[in-house]
Design a protein around this motif. Structure first.
Motif, PDB file in Angstrom:
ATOM      1  N   LYS A   1       0.839  -1.101  -0.215  1.00 13.67           N
ATOM      2  CA  LYS A   1      -0.046  -0.043   0.029  1.00 13.67           C
ATOM      3  C   LYS A   1       1.040   1.159   0.003  1.00 13.67           C
ATOM      4  O   LYS A   1       1.802   1.300   0.865  1.00 13.67           O
ATOM      5  CB  LYS A   1      -0.761  -0.013   1.253  1.00 13.67           C
ATOM      6  CG  LYS A   1      -1.684   1.375   1.570  1.00 13.67           C
ATOM      7  CD  LYS A   1      -2.330   0.814   3.075  1.00 13.67           C
ATOM      8  CE  LYS A   1      -2.883   2.217   3.335  1.00 13.67           C
ATOM      9  NZ  LYS A   1      -3.766   2.031   4.663  1.00 13.67           N
ATOM     10  N   LEU A   2       0.528   2.225  -0.771  1.00 12.03           N
ATOM     11  CA  LEU A   2       1.353   3.467  -0.997  1.00 12.03           C
ATOM     12  C   LEU A   2       0.917   4.514  -0.289  1.00 12.03           C
ATOM     13  O   LEU A   2      -0.432   4.748  -0.430  1.00 12.03           O
ATOM     14  CB  LEU A   2       1.481   3.717  -2.336  1.00 12.03           C
ATOM     15  CG  LEU A   2       2.337   2.617  -3.335  1.00 12.03           C
ATOM     16  CD1 LEU A   2       2.307   3.118  -4.899  1.00 12.03           C
ATOM     17  CD2 LEU A   2       3.684   2.557  -3.034  1.00 12.03           C
ATOM     18  N   THR A   3       1.544   5.383   0.363  1.00 12.67           N
ATOM     19  CA  THR A   3       1.122   6.689   0.832  1.00 12.67           C
ATOM     20  C   THR A   3       1.988   7.863   0.092  1.00 12.67           C
ATOM     21  O   THR A   3       3.337   7.666   0.176  1.00 12.67           O
ATOM     22  CB  THR A   3       1.531   6.683   2.555  1.00 12.67           C
ATOM     23  OG1 THR A   3       0.792   5.543   3.145  1.00 12.67           O
ATOM     24  CG2 THR A   3       1.126   8.131   3.050  1.00 12.67           C
ATOM     25  N   PHE A   4       1.326   8.620  -0.620  1.00 13.13           N
ATOM     26  CA  PHE A   4       2.179   9.494  -1.444  1.00 13.13           C
ATOM     27  C   PHE A   4       2.283  10.863  -0.964  1.00 13.13           C
ATOM     28  O   PHE A   4       1.322  11.242   0.192  1.00 13.13           O
ATOM     29  CB  PHE A   4       1.032   9.841  -2.672  1.00 13.13           C
ATOM     30  CG  PHE A   4       0.941   8.501  -3.828  1.00 13.13           C
ATOM     31  CD1 PHE A   4       0.122   7.422  -3.438  1.00 13.13           C
ATOM     32  CD2 PHE A   4       1.959   8.739  -4.900  1.00 13.13           C
ATOM     33  CE1 PHE A   4       0.346   6.400  -4.507  1.00 13.13           C
ATOM     34  CE2 PHE A   4       2.229   7.717  -5.772  1.00 13.13           C
ATOM     35  CZ  PHE A   4       1.067   6.597  -5.495  1.00 13.13           C
ATOM     36  N   GLY A   5       3.065  11.586  -1.368  1.00 12.90           N
ATOM     37  CA  GLY A   5       3.369  12.942  -1.086  1.00 12.90           C
ATOM     38  C   GLY A   5       2.282  13.510  -1.935  1.00 12.90           C
ATOM     39  O   GLY A   5       1.631  13.142  -2.967  1.00 12.90           O
ATOM     40  N   GLN A   6       2.417  15.104  -1.741  1.00 11.74           N
ATOM     41  CA  GLN A   6       1.229  16.032  -2.459  1.00 11.74           C
ATOM     42  C   GLN A   6       1.920  16.087  -4.029  1.00 11.74           C
ATOM     43  O   GLN A   6       1.192  16.630  -4.652  1.00 11.74           O
ATOM     44  CB  GLN A   6       1.177  17.266  -1.777  1.00 11.74           C
ATOM     45  CG  GLN A   6       0.882  17.109  -0.398  1.00 11.74           C
ATOM     46  CD  GLN A   6       2.035  17.272   0.468  1.00 11.74           C
ATOM     47  OE1 GLN A   6       2.859  16.763   0.225  1.00 11.74           O
ATOM     48  NE2 GLN A   6       2.008  18.178   1.519  1.00 11.74           N
TER      49      GLN A   6
ATOM     50  N   ALA B   1      -7.352  13.854  -5.372  1.00 12.45           N
ATOM     51  CA  ALA B   1      -8.165  15.194  -5.404  1.00 12.45           C
ATOM     52  C   ALA B   1      -7.155  16.091  -6.336  1.00 12.45           C
ATOM     53  O   ALA B   1      -5.849  15.878  -6.387  1.00 12.45           O
ATOM     54  CB  ALA B   1      -8.447  15.432  -4.033  1.00 12.45           C
ATOM     55  N   LEU B   2      -7.765  17.342  -6.651  1.00 13.86           N
ATOM     56  CA  LEU B   2      -6.963  18.431  -7.475  1.00 13.86           C
ATOM     57  C   LEU B   2      -5.799  18.672  -6.566  1.00 13.86           C
ATOM     58  O   LEU B   2      -6.188  19.332  -5.397  1.00 13.86           O
ATOM     59  CB  LEU B   2      -7.818  19.581  -7.927  1.00 13.86           C
ATOM     60  CG  LEU B   2      -7.363  20.347  -8.766  1.00 13.86           C
ATOM     61  CD1 LEU B   2      -7.098  19.723 -10.291  1.00 13.86           C
ATOM     62  CD2 LEU B   2      -8.338  21.312  -9.202  1.00 13.86           C
ATOM     63  N   GLY B   3      -4.794  18.762  -7.064  1.00 11.88           N
ATOM     64  CA  GLY B   3      -3.391  19.254  -6.575  1.00 11.88           C
ATOM     65  C   GLY B   3      -2.884  18.532  -5.218  1.00 11.88           C
ATOM     66  O   GLY B   3      -2.055  18.946  -4.641  1.00 11.88           O
ATOM     67  N   GLN B   4      -3.238  17.184  -5.242  1.00  9.20           N
ATOM     68  CA  GLN B   4      -2.947  16.454  -4.116  1.00  9.20           C
ATOM     69  C   GLN B   4      -2.497  15.019  -4.714  1.00  9.20           C
ATOM     70  O   GLN B   4      -2.482  14.726  -5.907  1.00  9.20           O
ATOM     71  CB  GLN B   4      -4.008  16.022  -3.236  1.00  9.20           C
ATOM     72  CG  GLN B   4      -4.926  17.079  -2.572  1.00  9.20           C
ATOM     73  CD  GLN B   4      -3.739  17.672  -1.691  1.00  9.20           C
ATOM     74  OE1 GLN B   4      -2.959  17.461  -0.880  1.00  9.20           O
ATOM     75  NE2 GLN B   4      -3.894  19.337  -1.631  1.00  9.20           N
ATOM     76  N   GLY B   5      -1.469  14.182  -3.794  1.00  5.06           N
ATOM     77  CA  GLY B   5      -1.066  13.043  -4.221  1.00  5.06           C
ATOM     78  C   GLY B   5      -2.363  11.892  -4.162  1.00  5.06           C
ATOM     79  O   GLY B   5      -3.419  12.209  -3.343  1.00  5.06           O
ATOM     80  N   PRO B   6      -2.219  10.795  -4.837  1.00  3.28           N
ATOM     81  CA  PRO B   6      -3.282   9.936  -4.694  1.00  3.28           C
ATOM     82  C   PRO B   6      -3.344   9.341  -3.326  1.00  3.28           C
ATOM     83  O   PRO B   6      -2.321   9.101  -2.644  1.00  3.28           O
ATOM     84  CB  PRO B   6      -2.756   8.731  -5.621  1.00  3.28           C
ATOM     85  CG  PRO B   6      -1.717   9.331  -6.769  1.00  3.28           C
ATOM     86  CD  PRO B   6      -1.063  10.520  -5.803  1.00  3.28           C
ATOM     87  N   GLU B   7      -4.457   9.118  -2.925  1.00  4.38           N
ATOM     88  CA  GLU B   7      -4.904   8.533  -1.526  1.00  4.38           C
ATOM     89  C   GLU B   7      -5.326   7.079  -1.803  1.00  4.38           C
ATOM     90  O   GLU B   7      -6.174   6.703  -2.449  1.00  4.38           O
ATOM     91  CB  GLU B   7      -5.688   9.409  -0.885  1.00  4.38           C
ATOM     92  CG  GLU B   7      -5.023  10.754  -0.443  1.00  4.38           C
ATOM     93  CD  GLU B   7      -5.752  11.514   0.734  1.00  4.38           C
ATOM     94  OE1 GLU B   7      -5.279  12.576   1.154  1.00  4.38           O
ATOM     95  OE2 GLU B   7      -6.876  11.195   1.128  1.00  4.38           O
ATOM     96  N   PHE B   8      -4.992   6.190  -1.023  1.00  2.00           N
ATOM     97  CA  PHE B   8      -5.344   4.803  -1.076  1.00  2.00           C
ATOM     98  C   PHE B   8      -6.801   4.448  -0.627  1.00  2.00           C
ATOM     99  O   PHE B   8      -7.294   5.185   0.413  1.00  2.00           O
ATOM    100  CB  PHE B   8      -4.480   3.795  -0.013  1.00  2.00           C
ATOM    101  CG  PHE B   8      -4.961   2.624   0.154  1.00  2.00           C
ATOM    102  CD1 PHE B   8      -5.755   2.132   1.197  1.00  2.00           C
ATOM    103  CD2 PHE B   8      -4.758   1.553  -0.738  1.00  2.00           C
ATOM    104  CE1 PHE B   8      -6.078   0.948   1.470  1.00  2.00           C
ATOM    105  CE2 PHE B   8      -4.932   0.389  -0.370  1.00  2.00           C
ATOM    106  CZ  PHE B   8      -5.898  -0.062   0.577  1.00  2.00           C
ATOM    107  N   LEU B   9      -7.647   3.759  -1.567  1.00  2.00           N
ATOM    108  CA  LEU B   9      -9.153   3.618  -1.143  1.00  2.00           C
ATOM    109  C   LEU B   9      -9.181   2.054  -0.600  1.00  2.00           C
ATOM    110  O   LEU B   9      -9.671   1.884   0.464  1.00  2.00           O
ATOM    111  CB  LEU B   9      -9.788   3.830  -2.425  1.00  2.00           C
ATOM    112  CG  LEU B   9     -10.011   5.179  -2.789  1.00  2.00           C
ATOM    113  CD1 LEU B   9     -10.948   5.285  -4.138  1.00  2.00           C
ATOM    114  CD2 LEU B   9     -10.613   6.271  -1.651  1.00  2.00           C
TER     115      LEU B   9
END
Lengths: 113, 113
Positions: free
Chosen positions: A100-105, B38-46
């Motif tokens: 599972k990946l946690t991304f920066g912005q 979301a716009l301007g953000q990194g991907p978030e795990f679902l």
């Protein structure tokens, strides 16, 4: 909770010079990180990774450095090319056994000809 | 196919409408992930699937979000009663069991009006 922060929203570099993208993290379980590159309207593509057993990994023009004591990693691109212009994300892949990946912005890199 | 395919590429939904987003992973890839960007953000795990089993759904933001992968290949992310805050790019990624060789699709851009 794991957190990954890229504090520079954008970076502008001249063609041929070095691009340095930075990333800070907290609470990583296994210190395994990846960099992704993303062009508009495309999905992220894998660029380079580094694990805790190393403090440097190199692949062609791309080098990633990991400073575990400072909880900091950086991506160096030398020499920078206009085709490198994209959004760059660092991601912590060490939180689970299944990756599972946690991304920066993200940081928007623009390389000017 | 050679890559991860997502459909539709763009979806405009009226607030309150249900939507279904499809992901065709690379053939033979056991692991499948959904991320929200979301716009301007990194991907978030679902959520994460290993074959047909949903092993981690901790990132789903509310019970309006539901994902399935009934035969261990194609996956569908369903959002019921869409809200404006659901507007984002939804990314699917697949990988082999063993490593972090994620391949991302190009995403579905959902706009809720």
């Amino acid at each position: 909770d794991q957190q990954v922060k890229q504090n520079s929203p954008s970076l502008s570099v001249q063609e041929g010079r070095i691009s340095i993208l930075n990333c800070d993290y907290t609470n990583s379980m296994f210190d395994y990180f990846l960099w992704y590159k993303k062009y508009p309207a495309e999905g992220p593509t894998f660029l380079i990774s580094i694990s805790s057993i190393k403090d440097k990994n190199e692949d062609g023009r791309f080098t990633v450095f990991l400073n575990k004591s400072a909880k900091h990693l950086s991506l160096h691109i030398v020499p920078s090319q206009p085709g490198d212009s994209a959004v760059y994300f660092c991601a912590d892949a060490g939180g689970t056994s299944y990756g599972k990946l946690t991304f920066g912005q993200g940081t928007i890199l623009t390389v000017h000809p | 196919g050679a890559g991860v395919s997502q459909s539709p590429r763009y979806k405009v939904a009226k607030r309150g409408q249900d939507v279904a987003l499809r992901c065709d992973p690379i053939s033979g890839h056991v692991s499948l992930f959904w991320y929200q960007q979301a716009l301007g953000q990194g991907p978030e795990f679902l959520t994460y699937f290993q074959n047909e089993a949903q092993l981690d759904k901790s990132g789903l933001p509310s019970d309006r979000f539901f994902a399935e992968r009934p035969e261990g290949s194609v996956s569908t992310l369903k959002i019921q009663r869409t809200q404006q805050e659901d507007s984002a790019v939804y990314l699917c990624a697949s990988s082999t069991r063993s490593g972090y060789g994620y391949t991302f699709g190009s995403g579905t851009r959902l706009t809720v009006v």
